[in-house]
Every structure is written in structure tokens, then in C-alpha cells.
Design an enzyme around this catalytic site. Structure first.
Site, PDB file in Angstrom:
ATOM      1  N   CYS A 129       0.851  -1.042   0.070  1.00  0.00           N
ATOM      2  CA  CYS A 129      -0.071   0.103  -0.100  1.00  0.00           C
ATOM      3  C   CYS A 129       0.692   1.080  -0.027  1.00  0.00           C
ATOM      4  O   CYS A 129       1.687   1.570  -0.995  1.00  0.00           O
ATOM      5  CB  CYS A 129      -0.934  -0.243   1.249  1.00  0.00           C
ATOM      6  SG  CYS A 129      -2.490   1.134   0.964  1.00  0.00           S
ATOM      7  N   HIS A 239      -3.537  -5.365   0.327  1.00  0.00           N
ATOM      8  CA  HIS A 239      -3.014  -5.830   1.842  1.00  0.00           C
ATOM      9  C   HIS A 239      -3.097  -7.169   1.855  1.00  0.00           C
ATOM     10  O   HIS A 239      -4.134  -7.718   2.539  1.00  0.00           O
ATOM     11  CB  HIS A 239      -3.866  -5.104   2.962  1.00  0.00           C
ATOM     12  CG  HIS A 239      -3.874  -3.704   2.954  1.00  0.00           C
ATOM     13  ND1 HIS A 239      -2.773  -3.156   3.828  1.00  0.00           N
ATOM     14  CD2 HIS A 239      -4.284  -2.380   2.505  1.00  0.00           C
ATOM     15  CE1 HIS A 239      -2.587  -1.758   3.784  1.00  0.00           C
ATOM     16  NE2 HIS A 239      -3.623  -1.419   3.005  1.00  0.00           N
ATOM     17  N   GLU A 241      -1.734  -8.848   4.235  1.00  0.00           N
ATOM     18  CA  GLU A 241      -1.482  -9.122   5.745  1.00  0.00           C
ATOM     19  C   GLU A 241      -2.823  -9.089   6.315  1.00  0.00           C
ATOM     20  O   GLU A 241      -3.074  -9.593   7.479  1.00  0.00           O
ATOM     21  CB  GLU A 241      -0.581  -8.161   6.412  1.00  0.00           C
ATOM     22  CG  GLU A 241      -1.135  -6.859   6.665  1.00  0.00           C
ATOM     23  CD  GLU A 241      -1.415  -5.881   5.665  1.00  0.00           C
ATOM     24  OE1 GLU A 241      -0.830  -6.345   4.486  1.00  0.00           O
ATOM     25  OE2 GLU A 241      -1.796  -4.929   5.712  1.00  0.00           O
TER      26      GLU A 241
END
Ligand SMILES: *[C@@H]1O[C@H](CO)[C@@H](O)[C@H](O)[C@H]1NC(C)=O
Ligand SMILES: CC(=O)N[C@H]1CO[C@H](CO)[C@@H](O)[C@@H]1O
Length: 312
Positions: A129, A239, A241
């Protein structure tokens, strides 16, 4: 004068053959990789910079340890941290690329990584990001971001033709590629993007290979995944994660098994890149005192479920 017995010659030949067949890293992988995560500026009573716990867990799940790369430090500190670690993760967030400590630290580690890799010292960088966005900023020296309607959405990605030859995806299991192509497994949390047309008409397209794009809610196409052509540098606008580690209920985050598998694949890939770096701390003691475990994390039970490490 050195005499080699026939047996020794045969053994040497067999050894050389094995080395060729198994590849150059087979016997030299670093299976204790340590990855640095850059701290970013914040106005919090807990500290002046922070690292979200999600990125730490993301790397740890794949077999890496983490050291924080702190802000406000002399250049020498960044040199050491790069020399002692096996890669860098530039996390998501929201800070100024012109004035923040994060941008200052990022510039130091980026320039050092370019130099080291050019000299044959393998040192990977991952940007997620904002981390991806600053990699673009560092590549061209200006901010090329444009506003997009792309906040709070989970989408599949649109692979670019080059993806199947890429380092990042060429060995990905077919099910991971299938999820990425057809299911909402990539979470977008950004209001600015690198538009495809900006990418194509800038130096970005000679430095990075475009691996995927996405369209925002208004149909504007932006870059969602890249890898550098000549460096082990990777960037995602989304993202990986969050599926496993971010439980903020106010945003659309896919926690299903497929989204989790995608996140795990991406983490495994980057940590496997870090294993190709032989850097290490000068001593086990120094390693131990630099690990993220030395710092306190703060958990916010205010409905956001955020958990961060803070630094002075
Ligand atoms: C994110 O999107 C969901 C679904 O559209 C919506 O319910 C939620 O309020 C949005 N969150 C924010 C912070 O806007
Ligand atoms: C870190 C970095 O490269 N920052 C630059 C991003 O671009 C702006 C200009 O748009 C510069 O001011 C920053 O220095």
C-alpha cells in the site's frame, strides 16, 4: 603438490554435479532470516512512530523474525540495519512523502538496497500500500499518485500478461492464482493510486514489471502488483496481511480460507527471498536486543482492534 585419489576426484565431481542440479542457493540458504520493518510517524501519546502488529505477524508466520527500523536515527543506523538484516518491508499507513521520518528512513534503505543488489548482494524489499507508493516515489523522485475511489474494498486482481513469467507468481499454486483471479481476496485501503496510464508513461514502467491492475469504483485503472525488473523488489497496492491479522470490523476484509491462503503465499514468497541474503547481526546478543520482541505493543479494544508497536 596436491595428489588427489581417484575416489576424491569422483566425490568432487559428484558434489559439483549436485550443486548444479539443486541450484546455487540450495546449500547456502539462510534459514534464520530477519526482516526490518520501517516505523512510521504518528501523533500518539504512546510514541512518535509505530509499526502495526499485522505486518510483524505476517512475516513471522512465514518463518522470519522482525526488527523495527526506527525513525529519527542517524544515517549510520540505517546502514547497520541494512547490513544486519535480510530484507525490508515498507508497510501501509498514511504519512507525508516529503516531510516524514518514514520517507527519510525509506530513502536511506532504498538507496543502500539499490547499491547492494547492484554489487551482487541480494537484498529484497517489499512494499504494501503506502509502502508500494513510496517505492514508486523513490524510483521517479516525484509523487505520481492520483486520487481513486478505491478505499474499503476487496477485489480479485486483473493479471497482466507478464504475470506467469514473474518471479512472484511463476511458482504459485494454481489454486492461489485462481483465487486471485476470481475472488475478492485483495483488500484495498487507499484513496490514491498509481494509474496504469501514469505507470506506462513514466520511468516506473522501465524499472518495474506490471503484474496486475485493478479498476476503482468509477472504472479508473490502477496498478495493483509489481516486481522490479533487475532487483528483488516487490510492491502491492493491496493488503495481503489483513486477511489473517486485521480484524477491524469497520472495513470489508475477506477472512475466508482462500483469502488467508493468498496472504500466506505472498508472505512465504517474500521470506523465501530473504533467505537468499546472508546478512546477519555481528553477535547473537545484538540480534536479540534488536528484535521487535523488545518493544511493547498496545492493543485498542475501542472497536478497531488495532494493535501497534510504538517507539520514542
Ligand atoms: C466499508 O464498506 C462497508 C460495506 O460497503 C460499509 O458497511 C462500511 O461502513 C464501510 N466502512 C467505512 C469506514 O466506510
Ligand atoms: C521519499 C521521496 O522520494 N519523497 C519524494 C516524493 O515526491 C515528492 C514530490 O512530489 C518529494 O517532495 C519527496 O521528497
Amino acid at each position: 603438490m596436491i595428489y588427489l585419489t581417484r575416489q576424491a576426484v569422483t566425490l568432487t565431481a559428484v558434489w559439483l554435479l549436485c550443486m548444479c542440479v539443486t541450484g546455487r542457493h540450495a546449500s547456502s540458504l539462510n534459514n534464520r532470516p530477519i526482516i526490518g520493518i520501517l516505523a512510521q510517524d504518528t501523533r500518539s501519546s504512546y510514541g512518535s512512530t509505530y509499526i502495526p502488529v499485522t505486518y510483524v505477524k505476517y512475516l513471522q508466520q512465514a518463518g522470519a523474525r522482525v526488527v523495527p527500523i526506527r525513525g529519527n536515527q542517524p544515517e549510520e543506523y540505517y546502514k547497520e540495519m541494512v547490513a544486519f538484516t535480510n530484507g525490508i518491508l515498507l508497510p501501509g499507513g498514511a504519512v507525508s512523502f516529503a516531510t516524514s521520518q518514514f520517507a527519510r528512513s525509506a530513502k536511506f534503505v532504498w538507496d543502500m538496497a539499490l547499491k547492494m543488489n547492484s554489487a551482487g548482494d541480494y537484498y529484497p524489499i517489499w512494499g504494501t500500500c503506502m509502502g508500494f507508493q513510496i517505492m514508486c516515489n523513490l524510483t521517479v523522485g516525484v509523487n505520481l499518485l492520483r486520487p481513486t475511489d478505491s478505499n474499503n474494498a476487496s477485489w480479485p486482481i486483473d493479471f497482466s500478461p507478464d504475470y506467469s513469467q514473474s518471479r512472484l507468481f511463476k511458482n504459485a499454486p494454481t489454486d492461489v492464482i485462481e483465487y486471485l483471479t476470481t475472488e475478492p481476496v485483495t483488500q484495498n485501503q487507499h484513496s490514491y493510486s498509481i494509474l496504469t496510464k501514469v505507470f506506462e508513461s513514466s520511468k516506473l514502467s522501465s524499472f518495474f514489471t506490471k503484474l496486475s491492475t485493478n479498476k476503482d469504483r468509477k472504472g479508473t485503472e490502477f496498478i495493483s502488483t509489481v516486481e522490479a525488473k533487475k532487483y528483488p523488489f516487490y510492491g502491492v497496492q493491496w493488503h495481503p496481511e489483513k486477511s489473517s491479522f486485521n480484524w477491524n470490523p469497520n472495513y470489508v476484509i475477506n477472512h475466508d480460507a482462500h483469502a488467508v491462503a493468498v496472504g500466506q503465499y505472498m508472505a512465504n514468497f517474500f521470506v523465501s527471498e530473504a533467505r537468499k541474503s546472508a546478512h546477519h547481526f555481528p553477535s547473537v546478543k545484538m540480534e536479540a536486543t534488536n528484535l521487535i520482541q523488545n518493544y511493547k505493543k498496545v492493543y485498542f479494544s475501542d472497536g478497531t482492534f488495532f494493535e501497534n508497536y510504538y517507539f520514542d
